[in-house]
Write a protein that holds these residues in place. Structure first.
Motif: not given
Length: 521
Positions: A441-457
């Protein structure tokens, strides 16, 4: 003893087994009862049901002397000899026995072919001198067959067809080189193993011998009986060269030991193998090659042949390593050697070889990569080469398809092979790549941008730094798939991940999905 694999002249020894079916049946009956079948001296025939009636399929020598013949009804045969012993015909078993005898014939030459239904032929060009000449070789083959309980009729000529035909009518004859036509002139046409009905059709025309055909124009015979008759004659006379179709290809390197008294212990076999490995290694060194596949052949005095094959991950000519492969293979088997009455011929062959340059040794005297090669070879010998795999580079777009598990000997799998296979691959790739990308589960500032934070396991990671994107498009020929944008992301604890977003926003998908594909530390 070394055996040349390319004879200087073509000479063939053909063996015909006229009583193969009945002698095989007699051996089987004796092994069961310990005595000769049905009274000991009664003639023996093999019978088969033909159109609802039992007819003679094969005869032993005694039955043949009584005037019985193949195709005769069993009732008529019993009228002539009431005590006739019978067994059921077994053509598949006879064919298998003939194949085993052909394999057994490789004790004299690597090139042997079965000639169904009752013979086999040996290519003895260049090897007869090892057995006292052609006469000595022919006598040795016939006498060893007799010891096994088979009547063998043999002849030697410059073509396999001529040798087989002469063996049927004049066993023991050795035709001088180039004298095939003179030797074949008086031979019955039936001895040439022509197609069914051809010899009978020629006999109705009063043509029963080879000279009756070769002295006449060829075109009428070809028109009436087909090209097969002319082709068979030309092959027998040496006008066209025909191959025997050997069961096994002659290996490029062969060494062997022959024993007047058979060896009876595994220790003797091991010592013999070590000596043969020394000889084979020296032969490979002289030719600048190494063996990739090896075969140990053990010929038992009762005709059984045991073959053991091993493979090497890299070309080798080290005697110790070759011996080790066979020791490991035998150690992995419950009954490594069925010695029986002993082995009188032991042969070691390199079935496949390729050039091997001298490797620069390390300071400890070993060659680079030798330890890994020994491990792979030992595992292959114990478990089977098809159960051992190493990763090999593949030219593929998707990272999970960039390598494949392949047999070790298929290609060199060192670092140079990886660099050569992937010359344009980025150097910064994760140490650990997952077999299947894991969703996050990832959150990016823009749709084509890098993830600001993500949840893994179930663990949340805050992105502190990133590099990318690196775009990898899927191969179009594999069907519809989504483009991937890869990022090298580092969280606040210093852990580095290889992430990708699947699908181009607004072009391929309306909402992209994120995955973690590997770890850098």
């Amino acid at each position: 003893m070394s055996i040349a694999s390319s004879p200087s002249s073509k000479r063939y020894l053909a063996i015909v087994l006229p009583h193969l079916a009945t002698e095989r049946a007699a051996r089987r009956l004796r092994s069961r009862s310990g005595a000769a079948p049905e009274g000991g001296r009664a003639p023996l025939v093999a019978v088969a049901k033909v159109r609802g009636a039992l007819r003679l399929h094969a005869l032993d020598a005694q039955a043949a002397r009584l005037g019985l013949h193949v195709g005769q009804s069993l009732a008529d045969a019993r009228a002539l000899r009431p005590d006739l012993a019978t067994v059921e015909a077994d053509p598949p078993g006879d064919a298998a026995a003939l194949e085993r005898l052909a394999d057994w014939g490789r004790r004299w030459t690597p090139l042997v072919a079965a000639l169904p239904p009752d013979g086999f032929v040996l290519d003895i060009g260049g090897s007869a001198h090892l057995f006292g000449g052609e006469a000595g070789l022919l006598a040795d083959v016939v006498s060893r067959l007799a010891a096994l309980g088979f009547t063998g009729r043999g002849a030697i000529a410059g073509t396999p067809e001529a040798a087989q035909a002469i063996a049927r009518v004049a066993p023991g004859r050795i035709v001088p080189e180039g004298e095939e036509e003179r030797a074949l002139r008086p031979v019955p046409l039936a001895a040439l193993s022509l197609e069914p009905g051809v010899a009978e059709g020629l006999a109705r025309l009063g043509l029963s011998r080879v000279e009756d055909v070769i002295l006449r124009p060829r075109a009428p015979f070809a028109a009436r009986f087909g090209e097969g008759l002319i082709e068979r004659l030309d092959a027998a006379l040496g006008r066209v060269r025909s191959a025997i179709g050997a069961r096994l290809e002659a290996p490029p390197y062969v060494v062997e030991r022959r024993f007047f008294e058979p060896i009876l212990t595994q220790e003797d076999v091991a010592r013999t193998l070590a000596r043969l490995a020394d000889e084979l290694g020296a032969m490979l060194v002289r030719h600048g090659e190494g063996a990739l596949s090896l075969e140990l052949s053990l010929f038992r005095v009762d005709g059984a042949v045991r073959r053991i094959r091993v493979g090497a991950s890299r070309p080798t000519r080290e005697p110790g390593r070759m011996s080790l492969l066979f020791r490991e293979r035998l150690a992995a088997e419950n009954d490594p050697l069925d010695i029986g009455y002993g082995f009188d011929v032991v042969r070691l062959a390199a079935l496949a070889a390729r050039p091997l340059a001298e490797a620069a040794p390390r300071l400890d005297g070993e060659s680079a990569g030798e330890d890994l090669g020994r491990l792979v070879d030992t595992l292959g010998a114990r478990l089977g080469t098809q159960r051992v795999r190493r990763l090999a580079p593949c030219d593929a777009h998707l990272p999970e398809a960039a390598c494949a598990a392949r047999p070790p000997g298929e290609r060199d799998l060192d670092a140079a092979a990886w660099l050569a296979a992937l010359p344009d691959a980025p150097a910064d790739r994760p140490i650990r790549l997952f077999a299947r990308p894991e969703p996050i589960e990832a959150l990016a500032s823009v749709p084509d941008g890098p993830p600001l934070r993500f949840r893994w396991r179930r663990v949340l990671h805050e992105t502190a730094a990133y590099e990318g994107p690196e775009r990898i498009a899927p191969p179009w020929w594999e069907g519809p798939a989504l483009t991937r944008d890869y990022f090298r992301a580092e969280d606040r604890e210093g852990r580095r991940f290889w992430l990708f977003r699947e699908g181009l926003y607004a072009r391929e998908v309306s909402e992209a999905r994120w995955f973690v594909h590997g770890l850098f530390g």
